[in-house]
Design a protein around this motif. Structure first.
Motif, PDB file in Angstrom:
ATOM      1  N   THR A  10       0.807  -1.226   0.000  1.00  0.00           N
ATOM      2  CA  THR A  10       0.000   0.000   0.000  1.00  0.00           C
ATOM      3  C   THR A  10       0.839   1.276   0.000  1.00  0.00           C
ATOM      4  OG1 THR A  10      -0.056  -0.269   2.395  1.00  0.00           O
ATOM      5  CG2 THR A  10      -1.996  -1.027   1.160  1.00  0.00           C
ATOM      6  N   VAL A  13       6.417   2.845  -2.363  1.00  0.00           N
ATOM      7  CA  VAL A  13       7.185   1.870  -3.142  1.00  0.00           C
ATOM      8  C   VAL A  13       6.284   0.708  -3.561  1.00  0.00           C
ATOM      9  CG1 VAL A  13       9.108   0.230  -3.037  1.00  0.00           C
ATOM     10  CG2 VAL A  13       9.376   2.525  -2.078  1.00  0.00           C
ATOM     11  N   SER A  35       0.038  -3.625   6.620  1.00  0.00           N
ATOM     12  CA  SER A  35      -0.143  -3.701   8.090  1.00  0.00           C
ATOM     13  C   SER A  35      -1.559  -4.137   8.443  1.00  0.00           C
ATOM     14  CB  SER A  35       0.137  -2.331   8.704  1.00  0.00           C
ATOM     15  OG  SER A  35      -0.969  -1.486   8.476  1.00  0.00           O
ATOM     16  N   ARG A  37      -3.683  -2.356   9.659  1.00  0.00           N
ATOM     17  CA  ARG A  37      -4.599  -1.268   9.271  1.00  0.00           C
ATOM     18  C   ARG A  37      -5.240  -1.542   7.917  1.00  0.00           C
ATOM     19  NH1 ARG A  37      -0.104   1.198  11.478  1.00  0.00           N
ATOM     20  NH2 ARG A  37       1.018   1.225   9.497  1.00  0.00           N
ATOM     21  N   SER A  38      -4.487  -2.219   7.035  1.00  0.00           N
ATOM     22  CA  SER A  38      -4.966  -2.448   5.669  1.00  0.00           C
ATOM     23  C   SER A  38      -5.521  -3.848   5.466  1.00  0.00           C
ATOM     24  CB  SER A  38      -3.788  -2.270   4.686  1.00  0.00           C
ATOM     25  OG  SER A  38      -3.190  -1.017   4.851  1.00  0.00           O
ATOM     26  N   LEU A  80       8.556  -2.679   2.641  1.00  0.00           N
ATOM     27  CA  LEU A  80       8.119  -2.488   4.028  1.00  0.00           C
ATOM     28  C   LEU A  80       8.901  -1.388   4.721  1.00  0.00           C
ATOM     29  CD1 LEU A  80       7.739  -6.140   5.371  1.00  0.00           C
ATOM     30  CD2 LEU A  80       5.912  -4.424   5.141  1.00  0.00           C
TER      31      LEU A  80
HETATM   32  P1  NAP Z   1       5.510   4.063   3.005  1.00  0.00           P
HETATM   33  O1  NAP Z   1       4.826   4.794   1.908  1.00  0.00           O
HETATM   34  O2  NAP Z   1       5.424   4.624   4.383  1.00  0.00           O
HETATM   35  O3  NAP Z   1       4.939   2.534   3.022  1.00  0.00           O
HETATM   36  C1  NAP Z   1       5.256   1.634   4.060  1.00  0.00           C
HETATM   37  C2  NAP Z   1       4.563   0.296   3.847  1.00  0.00           C
HETATM   38  O4  NAP Z   1       4.883  -0.543   4.984  1.00  0.00           O
HETATM   39  C3  NAP Z   1       3.022   0.378   3.778  1.00  0.00           C
HETATM   40  O5  NAP Z   1       2.517  -0.573   2.883  1.00  0.00           O
HETATM   41  C4  NAP Z   1       2.609   0.019   5.210  1.00  0.00           C
HETATM   42  O6  NAP Z   1       1.308  -0.575   5.278  1.00  0.00           O
HETATM   43  C5  NAP Z   1       3.652  -1.022   5.555  1.00  0.00           C
HETATM   44  N1  NAP Z   1       3.793  -1.153   7.014  1.00  0.00           N
HETATM   45  C6  NAP Z   1       4.046  -0.185   7.919  1.00  0.00           C
HETATM   46  N2  NAP Z   1       4.051  -0.695   9.186  1.00  0.00           N
HETATM   47  C7  NAP Z   1       3.779  -2.019   9.056  1.00  0.00           C
HETATM   48  C8  NAP Z   1       3.622  -3.099   9.974  1.00  0.00           C
HETATM   49  N3  NAP Z   1       3.745  -2.911  11.308  1.00  0.00           N
HETATM   50  N4  NAP Z   1       3.368  -4.330   9.489  1.00  0.00           N
HETATM   51  C9  NAP Z   1       3.237  -4.554   8.154  1.00  0.00           C
HETATM   52  N5  NAP Z   1       3.344  -3.558   7.226  1.00  0.00           N
HETATM   53  C10 NAP Z   1       3.609  -2.308   7.671  1.00  0.00           C
HETATM   54  O7  NAP Z   1       7.073   3.871   2.727  1.00  0.00           O
HETATM   55  P2  NAP Z   1       7.850   3.783   1.292  1.00  0.00           P
HETATM   56  O8  NAP Z   1       8.374   5.098   0.899  1.00  0.00           O
HETATM   57  O9  NAP Z   1       6.983   3.011   0.353  1.00  0.00           O
HETATM   58  O10 NAP Z   1       9.128   2.913   1.704  1.00  0.00           O
HETATM   59  C11 NAP Z   1       9.070   1.519   1.902  1.00  0.00           C
HETATM   60  C12 NAP Z   1      10.474   0.969   2.139  1.00  0.00           C
HETATM   61  O11 NAP Z   1      11.274   1.208   0.985  1.00  0.00           O
HETATM   62  C13 NAP Z   1      11.198   1.642   3.307  1.00  0.00           C
HETATM   63  O12 NAP Z   1      11.984   0.686   3.969  1.00  0.00           O
HETATM   64  C14 NAP Z   1      12.046   2.707   2.619  1.00  0.00           C
HETATM   65  O13 NAP Z   1      13.173   3.069   3.362  1.00  0.00           O
HETATM   66  C15 NAP Z   1      12.423   1.984   1.326  1.00  0.00           C
HETATM   67  N6  NAP Z   1      12.729   2.853   0.181  1.00  0.00           N
HETATM   68  C16 NAP Z   1      11.904   3.883  -0.161  1.00  0.00           C
HETATM   69  C17 NAP Z   1      12.217   4.663  -1.286  1.00  0.00           C
HETATM   70  C18 NAP Z   1      11.365   5.823  -1.741  1.00  0.00           C
HETATM   71  O14 NAP Z   1      11.811   6.538  -2.664  1.00  0.00           O
HETATM   72  N7  NAP Z   1      10.180   6.042  -1.174  1.00  0.00           N
HETATM   73  C19 NAP Z   1      13.348   4.359  -2.040  1.00  0.00           C
HETATM   74  C20 NAP Z   1      14.160   3.282  -1.665  1.00  0.00           C
HETATM   75  C21 NAP Z   1      13.837   2.528  -0.557  1.00  0.00           C
HETATM   76  P3  NAP Z   1      -0.013   0.304   5.695  1.00  0.00           P
HETATM   77  O15 NAP Z   1      -0.378   1.141   4.482  1.00  0.00           O
HETATM   78  O16 NAP Z   1      -1.021  -0.753   5.968  1.00  0.00           O
HETATM   79  O17 NAP Z   1       0.355   1.131   6.864  1.00  0.00           O
END
Ligand code: NAP
Length: 361
Positions: A10, A13, A35, A37-38, A80
């Motif tokens: 969700t 990424v 999570s 939540r979803s 994640l």
């Molecule tokens: P994000 O938008 O905050 O998404 C986080 C995801 O993790 C959501 O699907 C969330 O689900 C899930 N999550 C959070 N807490 C959880 C739990 N307790 N149990 C299971 N699922 C959980 O973050 P993002 O930007 O996509 O980044 C994701 C990962 O990729 C991170 O580790 C980040 O450092 C890495 N990353 C990001 C980028 C970038 O450009 N954004 C680039 C490289 C690497 P819900 O929606 O249900 O809360």
């Protein structure tokens, strides 16, 4: 077709994974997880869809599950949050799933490949050192974890690779200008982001200090021998939607001439070119002569967001050479990079439908 699950489906990424996997020639999404939540909701209600193409029909009605094995798929991509990625990814690897992750948790683990296919495709061999489940002797039952680097390290190291091969990089200074989507969704508060620059991103600078050394390192019998590159990094958040830009100065170990530096970048051919992987851009690096290029709004989508743009190549008054590099943070730097990793692993025989896994290159 190889069946794919997405952990963190969700998030920013996770949504890129869903978008880029729609119609993929090798991989089909069969499970989505996030999570509590979803969980239990259809994807269309659980994800706040922020991308500029419609949510693919095939996933819209799919029920989001919790991030616990088993999931109905052959391997998982992980987008994640790092607060949970460590435990969840290990749990999937322990019961035999390949996990291809964007999270930081295992990037520097000595047995886990930190992978950019155009830079270090041989590092996948580390997979054979991994033992997530001591009882799983059968190669086929063994899971593994492969990671892609920090989103700023990806573009940076793609540009460094040809220069390091040609002249050896001893030191570098880098200032990043990182897009808002790099902070996930909802990310940076609007009052901090709009018409502003935030001169600090927690945890980013050490990653630029350590990841390039592992990525450019040499695979030996004992694992990866990292390259020693003295690095000074400053990471900032700027009001750009997608695309991390970096101002880089490098110092070389060997003799160099400016025209050789330009030629090294222009003529770089990646070691995976012959594999014709669906997500691999050609060429990897686009070199601009125009003084005002590259720019995030104009160039971040080159090569489907997988190409790395380099411009403003010139001599540096302090070190040797300086330039600007730009890459798409959620495509090249996250979901697209992870999909390319999976395409390489499939080509090397590490990724198959469950039950046929771990043929070796
Ligand atoms: P994000 O938008 O905050 O998404 C986080 C995801 O993790 C959501 O699907 C969330 O689900 C899930 N999550 C959070 N807490 C959880 C739990 N307790 N149990 C299971 N699922 C959980 O973050 P993002 O930007 O996509 O980044 C994701 C990962 O990729 C991170 O580790 C980040 O450092 C890495 N990353 C990001 C980028 C970038 O450009 N954004 C680039 C490289 C690497 P819900 O929606 O249900 O809360």
């Amino acid at each position: 077709m190889i069946r794919v699950g997405i952990l963190g489906a969700t998030g920013a990424v996770g949504q890129r994974f869903v978008q880029l996997l729609d119609g993929h020639p090798y991989f089909r999404v069969t499970a989505l997880a996030a999570s509590e939540r979803s969980a239990g909701k259809p994807y269309r209600d659980a994800a706040h869809w922020t991308l500029d193409t419609p949510m693919p029909e095939i996933v819209a009605g799919m029920e989001v599950q919790t991030c616990e094995p088993p999931l109905d798929c052959d391997f998982v991509f992980s987008g994640l949050d790092s607060s949970v990625a460590g435990e969840v990814e290990a749990a999937f690897a322990r019961v035999g799933y390949p996990v291809i992750s964007n999270a930081k948790n295992y990037r520097m683990h000595p047995d886990v490949p930190l992978l950019i296919p155009e830079v270090n495709p041989d590092h996948t061999k580390l997979i054979e050192r991994q033992r997530w489940n001591e009882e799983a002797d059968d190669l086929d039952a063994r899971g593994y974890i492969v990671t892609n680097p920090n989103c700023s390290a990806v573009g940076l190291v793609c540009a460094l690779k040809p220069l390091h091969d040609a002249f050896g990089i001893g030191a570098m200074h880098v200032v990043t200008m990182q897009a808002l989507s790099g902070a996930g969704y909802p990310g940076v508060a609007s009052l901090d982001a709009v018409a502003n620059v935030v001169p600090y991103i927690g945890g980013e600078e050490p990653k630029l200090g350590e990841e390039p050394g592992k990525l450019l390192g040499t695979l030996t019998e004992n694992g990866i021998e990292p390259e020693a590159i003295l690095t000074s990094a400053t990471c900032t958040r700027v009001p750009v939607v997608d695309g991390h830009m970096e101002a880089v100065s490098v110092q070389f170990n060997d003799h160099w001439e400016m025209e050789e530096v330009v030629e090294a970048l222009r003529s770089f051919t990646s070691p995976i070119d012959a594999l014709n992987l669906p997500s691999a851009p050609s060429p990897l690096i686009r070199v601009f002569d125009e003084d005002a290029y590259p720019q995030p709004r104009r160039h971040v989508h080159l090569g489907g967001g997988m190409q790395v743009s380099v411009g403003r190549l010139r001599e540096c008054e302090l070190l040797d050479v300086k330039f600007i590099v730009l890459s798409h943070n959620t495509i090249r730097g996250a979901a697209g990079g992870a999909i390319l990793n999976a395409e390489l692993l499939r080509a090397q025989g590490y990724l198959n439908p469950r039950g046929e896994r771990l043929g070796v290159m």
